[in-house]
Design a protein around this motif. Structure first.
Motif, PDB file in Angstrom:
ATOM      1  N   GLU A 190       3.493   6.958   8.602  1.00 60.39           N
ATOM      2  CA  GLU A 190       4.722   6.972   9.405  1.00 60.39           C
ATOM      3  C   GLU A 190       5.390   8.347   9.276  1.00 60.39           C
ATOM      4  OE1 GLU A 190       6.509   7.528   6.622  1.00 60.39           O
ATOM      5  OE2 GLU A 190       8.088   6.041   6.979  1.00 60.39           O
ATOM      6  N   MET A 191       6.674   8.454   9.629  1.00 60.69           N
ATOM      7  CA  MET A 191       7.268   9.777   9.777  1.00 60.69           C
ATOM      8  C   MET A 191       8.581   9.960   9.007  1.00 60.69           C
ATOM      9  SD  MET A 191       6.437  10.252  13.864  1.00 60.69           S
ATOM     10  CE  MET A 191       6.879  11.973  13.950  1.00 60.69           C
ATOM     11  N   GLU A 192       8.861   9.074   8.045  1.00 55.90           N
ATOM     12  CA  GLU A 192      10.154   9.174   7.374  1.00 55.90           C
ATOM     13  C   GLU A 192      10.139   9.008   5.859  1.00 55.90           C
ATOM     14  OE1 GLU A 192      10.257   7.294  10.429  1.00 55.90           O
ATOM     15  OE2 GLU A 192      11.327   8.921  11.466  1.00 55.90           O
ATOM     16  N   ALA A 193       9.349   8.061   5.341  1.00 58.57           N
ATOM     17  CA  ALA A 193       9.561   7.560   3.970  1.00 58.57           C
ATOM     18  C   ALA A 193       9.514   8.654   2.898  1.00 58.57           C
ATOM     19  CB  ALA A 193       8.550   6.469   3.652  1.00 58.57           C
ATOM     20  N   ALA A 194       8.617   9.644   3.042  1.00 57.49           N
ATOM     21  CA  ALA A 194       8.519  10.661   1.982  1.00 57.49           C
ATOM     22  C   ALA A 194       9.788  11.515   1.928  1.00 57.49           C
ATOM     23  CB  ALA A 194       7.286  11.534   2.189  1.00 57.49           C
ATOM     24  N   GLY A 195      10.408  11.751   3.087  1.00 58.88           N
ATOM     25  CA  GLY A 195      11.684  12.483   3.096  1.00 58.88           C
ATOM     26  C   GLY A 195      12.788  11.659   2.454  1.00 58.88           C
ATOM     27  N   GLY A 254       0.814  -1.207   0.000  1.00 56.95           N
ATOM     28  CA  GLY A 254       0.000   0.000   0.000  1.00 56.95           C
ATOM     29  C   GLY A 254       0.845   1.254   0.000  1.00 56.95           C
ATOM     30  N   VAL A 255       0.143   2.391  -0.116  1.00 54.56           N
ATOM     31  CA  VAL A 255       0.809   3.697  -0.123  1.00 54.56           C
ATOM     32  C   VAL A 255       1.247   4.050   1.296  1.00 54.56           C
ATOM     33  CG1 VAL A 255       0.459   6.180  -0.519  1.00 54.56           C
ATOM     34  CG2 VAL A 255      -0.481   4.492  -2.139  1.00 54.56           C
ATOM     35  N   VAL A 256       2.483   4.537   1.419  1.00 51.18           N
ATOM     36  CA  VAL A 256       3.021   4.993   2.702  1.00 51.18           C
ATOM     37  C   VAL A 256       2.948   6.515   2.738  1.00 51.18           C
ATOM     38  CG1 VAL A 256       5.091   5.111   4.140  1.00 51.18           C
ATOM     39  CG2 VAL A 256       4.549   2.998   2.897  1.00 51.18           C
ATOM     40  N   SER A 257       2.240   7.066   3.727  1.00 45.73           N
ATOM     41  CA  SER A 257       2.098   8.515   3.849  1.00 45.73           C
ATOM     42  C   SER A 257       2.869   8.998   5.080  1.00 45.73           C
ATOM     43  CB  SER A 257       0.613   8.874   3.960  1.00 45.73           C
ATOM     44  OG  SER A 257       0.471  10.275   3.938  1.00 45.73           O
ATOM     45  N   SER A 258       3.640  10.066   4.903  1.00 45.05           N
ATOM     46  CA  SER A 258       4.535  10.538   5.971  1.00 45.05           C
ATOM     47  C   SER A 258       4.120  11.914   6.467  1.00 45.05           C
ATOM     48  CB  SER A 258       5.975  10.628   5.457  1.00 45.05           C
ATOM     49  OG  SER A 258       6.392   9.425   4.872  1.00 45.05           O
ATOM     50  N   GLY A 259       4.332  12.125   7.764  1.00 46.73           N
ATOM     51  CA  GLY A 259       4.107  13.426   8.380  1.00 46.73           C
ATOM     52  C   GLY A 259       4.978  13.521   9.617  1.00 46.73           C
ATOM     53  N   ASN A 260       4.946  14.664  10.276  1.00 45.75           N
ATOM     54  CA  ASN A 260       5.849  14.867  11.402  1.00 45.75           C
ATOM     55  C   ASN A 260       5.157  14.826  12.758  1.00 45.75           C
ATOM     56  OD1 ASN A 260       8.750  15.314  10.507  1.00 45.75           O
ATOM     57  ND2 ASN A 260       7.547  16.353   8.955  1.00 45.75           N
ATOM     58  N   SER A 261       4.010  14.146  12.806  1.00 44.83           N
ATOM     59  CA  SER A 261       3.315  13.958  14.084  1.00 44.83           C
ATOM     60  C   SER A 261       2.879  12.510  14.216  1.00 44.83           C
ATOM     61  CB  SER A 261       2.067  14.841  14.163  1.00 44.83           C
ATOM     62  OG  SER A 261       2.432  16.205  14.107  1.00 44.83           O
ATOM     63  N   LEU A 262       2.899  12.022  15.459  1.00 41.47           N
ATOM     64  CA  LEU A 262       2.411  10.661  15.702  1.00 41.47           C
ATOM     65  C   LEU A 262       0.887  10.634  15.597  1.00 41.47           C
ATOM     66  CD1 LEU A 262       3.449   7.817  16.481  1.00 41.47           C
ATOM     67  CD2 LEU A 262       3.037   8.425  18.866  1.00 41.47           C
TER      68      LEU A 262
END
Ligand code: ADE
Length: 233
Positions: free
Chosen positions: A166-171, A139-147
């Motif tokens: 999660e918090m890393e993959a897009a970076g 599936g698609v992994v979506s990243s942001g900077n908050s839990l």
């Protein structure tokens, strides 16, 4: 986080590089070894000098990836870690997902062109044979900077058809794209994003189980990848 990386260091038989393969002031910690005829480098973001905890989020992830790509010149980057999963997309605690694409859900820039730049959606290299061989969900992994997430984050995750948060993959995807290096992502589910419990409670309860799931998945995934072309994955 080191809690995700150190069990893999052990099961892959890697050794900590002293000094780190990524020079200060970057706080990255690196581990290296060889298996199945390939060189493996496990790279962690290191600790925050101010707060003493692991560096997390898309900024440390992009910096670490950029520096690791320069220092190590790998053929392939694999983003490995824990994540929230969407039950609506089949996620259960302890599942390991392989990414079909990447996006950001917390970069809202409502200006012409910048709106899409903010999301920076991109496809992952398809790996149907790896997925079948290891029986991984995808599936698609979506990243942001908050839990946690706010309504706008939620709306963007739905728009991106996210299965994993999660918090890393897009970076990492952005830094890998700058270098033209292919990227895979393997994410083990610690918490259910569309469930009814706070992410932090489920995360702490299930971190060890998810780290074990990565320990069971990543070594065979690397064995599968070894000696194959991208098209064979
Ligand atoms: N890592 C583990 N669970 C997560 C979540 N729900 N959101 C962001 N990062 C995570």
């Amino acid at each position: 986080m080191e809690a995700e990386g150190l069990p893999l260091v052990e099961s892959l038989g890697l050794r900590r590089d002293e000094p780190s393969r990524i020079a200060p002031p970057a706080p990255c910690v690196t581990f290296s070894g060889s298996r199945h005829g390939i060189d493996i480098h496990l790279v962690c973001n290191g600790k925050c000098a101010v707060h003493g905890v692991d560096n997390v989020g898309t900024v440390p992830a992009a910096l670490t990836t950029y520096l690791a790509l320069q220092a190590l010149r790998p053929d392939l980057v694999v983003s490995v870690g824990t994540a929230g999963g969407f039950a609506a997309r089949g996620a259960k605690i302890g599942d390991v997902f392989v990414a079909t694409g990447f996006a950001n859900h917390d970069r809202r820039i409502p200006l012409p062109g910048f709106d899409k730049y903010g999301v920076w959606a991109c496809g992952a290299h398809p790996v149907p044979n790896l997925q079948k061989a290891l029986k991984l969900k995808e599936g698609v992994v979506s990243s942001g900077n908050s839990l946690d997430y706010c309504q706008q984050d939620w709306d963007q995750m739905v728009a991106s058809s996210a299965a994993i948060k999660e918090m890393e993959a897009a970076g990492i995807a952005w830094a890998a794209a700058l270098h033209g290096t292919p990227l895979l992502a393997l994410k083990a589910v610690t918490d259910i994003v569309d469930g009814d419990r706070p992410a932090q409670d489920e995360f702490l309860e299930n971190l060890a189980a998810a780290a074990r799931a990565l320990q069971e998945t990543v070594p065979p995934a690397l064995e599968f990848v070894a000696g194959k072309t991208l098209a064979e994955l």
